[in-house]
Motif scaffolding. Structure first.
Motif, short mmCIF file in Angstrom:
data_model
loop_
_atom_site.label_atom_id
_atom_site.label_comp_id
_atom_site.label_asym_id
_atom_site.label_seq_id
_atom_site.Cartn_x
_atom_site.Cartn_y
_atom_site.Cartn_z
N LEU A 115 0.83 -1.21 0.00
CA LEU A 115 0.00 0.00 0.00
C LEU A 115 0.86 1.26 0.00
CD1 LEU A 115 -2.93 -0.98 2.37
CD2 LEU A 115 -3.00 -0.63 -0.08
N GLY A 116 1.98 1.21 0.69
CA GLY A 116 2.89 2.37 0.68
C GLY A 116 3.41 2.66 -0.72
N GLY A 117 3.79 1.63 -1.44
CA GLY A 117 4.25 1.82 -2.81
C GLY A 117 3.16 2.38 -3.70
N TYR A 118 1.96 1.84 -3.59
CA TYR A 118 0.85 2.35 -4.40
C TYR A 118 0.54 3.81 -4.06
CZ TYR A 118 -0.31 -2.39 -5.97
OH TYR A 118 -0.29 -3.64 -6.55
N LEU A 119 0.52 4.13 -2.78
CA LEU A 119 0.23 5.50 -2.38
C LEU A 119 1.33 6.47 -2.83
CD1 LEU A 119 -1.22 4.84 1.18
CD2 LEU A 119 -2.48 5.56 -0.86
N LEU A 120 2.58 6.02 -2.81
CA LEU A 120 3.67 6.86 -3.29
C LEU A 120 3.52 7.15 -4.78
CD1 LEU A 120 6.35 8.16 -2.27
CD2 LEU A 120 7.50 6.15 -3.21
N VAL A 121 3.16 6.13 -5.54
CA VAL A 121 2.94 6.33 -6.98
C VAL A 121 1.78 7.29 -7.21
CG1 VAL A 121 2.14 5.19 -9.09
CG2 VAL A 121 3.97 4.18 -7.76
N LEU A 122 0.70 7.12 -6.49
CA LEU A 122 -0.44 8.03 -6.65
C LEU A 122 -0.07 9.46 -6.31
CD1 LEU A 122 -3.37 5.89 -5.23
CD2 LEU A 122 -2.99 6.57 -7.61
N GLN A 123 0.78 9.65 -5.33
CA GLN A 123 1.18 10.99 -4.92
C GLN A 123 2.10 11.65 -5.95
OE1 GLN A 123 3.12 11.04 -1.11
NE2 GLN A 123 3.70 13.18 -1.26
N TYR A 124 3.00 10.89 -6.53
CA TYR A 124 4.02 11.47 -7.39
C TYR A 124 3.77 11.34 -8.89
CZ TYR A 124 7.09 12.08 -3.35
OH TYR A 124 7.65 12.46 -2.17
N SER A 125 2.73 10.66 -9.30
CA SER A 125 2.50 10.46 -10.72
C SER A 125 1.38 11.34 -11.24
CB SER A 125 2.19 8.99 -11.01
OG SER A 125 0.95 8.64 -10.42
N THR A 126 1.27 11.38 -12.56
CA THR A 126 0.17 12.07 -13.22
C THR A 126 -0.62 11.04 -14.02
OG1 THR A 126 1.46 12.51 -15.21
CG2 THR A 126 1.59 14.15 -13.44
N ASP A 127 -1.72 11.47 -14.59
CA ASP A 127 -2.52 10.56 -15.40
C ASP A 127 -1.72 9.98 -16.57
OD1 ASP A 127 -4.70 10.86 -13.78
OD2 ASP A 127 -5.66 12.37 -15.04
N SER A 128 -0.76 10.74 -17.08
CA SER A 128 -0.03 10.30 -18.26
C SER A 128 1.10 9.31 -17.96
CB SER A 128 0.55 11.52 -19.00
OG SER A 128 1.51 12.15 -18.18
#
Length: 140
Positions: A115-128
């Protein structure tokens, strides 16, 4: 996502992969050396290898909530600590109930990593680029 956040995502993926090594080792060692670790049947091996999944199911929503309240860094450090302690303990334990406890603790640790990895990706990524960043987390 700017390139400055990509090292953070790669770092959490590498940390998770390294901590996963102890868990992965069990899938190779337990089915062949179950007697030498104090188990009395292959059924116990199956239960030990699957108990972490049953722990993660009810814990995931709780861990998602905890990530909102506690810093990401502290929870990842806690997961690394738990992972290290459980992996180290695998070499010494010879009692079935303790194996169950250790695998339950590993389930908690794995949920914190995942979950930490997923949340980090959601925080730092964009839709693209979200898919690209998730592939970094999922492939390590």
């Amino acid at each position: 996502m700017s390139q400055k956040h990509k090292p953070s995502i790669i770092a959490i993926a590498l940390i998770t992969a390294i901590c996963l090594a102890g868990d992965s080792m069990l899938y190779i060692v337990l089915p062949t050396h179950w007697r030498s670790v104090g188990l009395t049947s292959l059924v116990q091996v199956g239960i030990i290898l699957s108990v972490n999944r049953f722990v993660r199911l009810p814990l995931n929503p709780l861990i998602g909530y905890i990530y909102k309240k506690v810093s990401f860094r502290n929870l990842i450090l806690f997961a690394v600590l738990l992972s290290g302690l459980t992996t180290l303990s695998y070499g010494f334990v010879k009692d079935y109930p303790i194996w169950i406890l250790l695998r339950s603790i590993w389930g908690l640790s794995w949920s914190l990593f995942k979950l930490g990895g997923y949340l980090l990706v959601l925080q730092y990524s964009t839709d693209s680029n979200r898919g690209n960043m998730l592939s970094i987390i999922c492939h390590f």
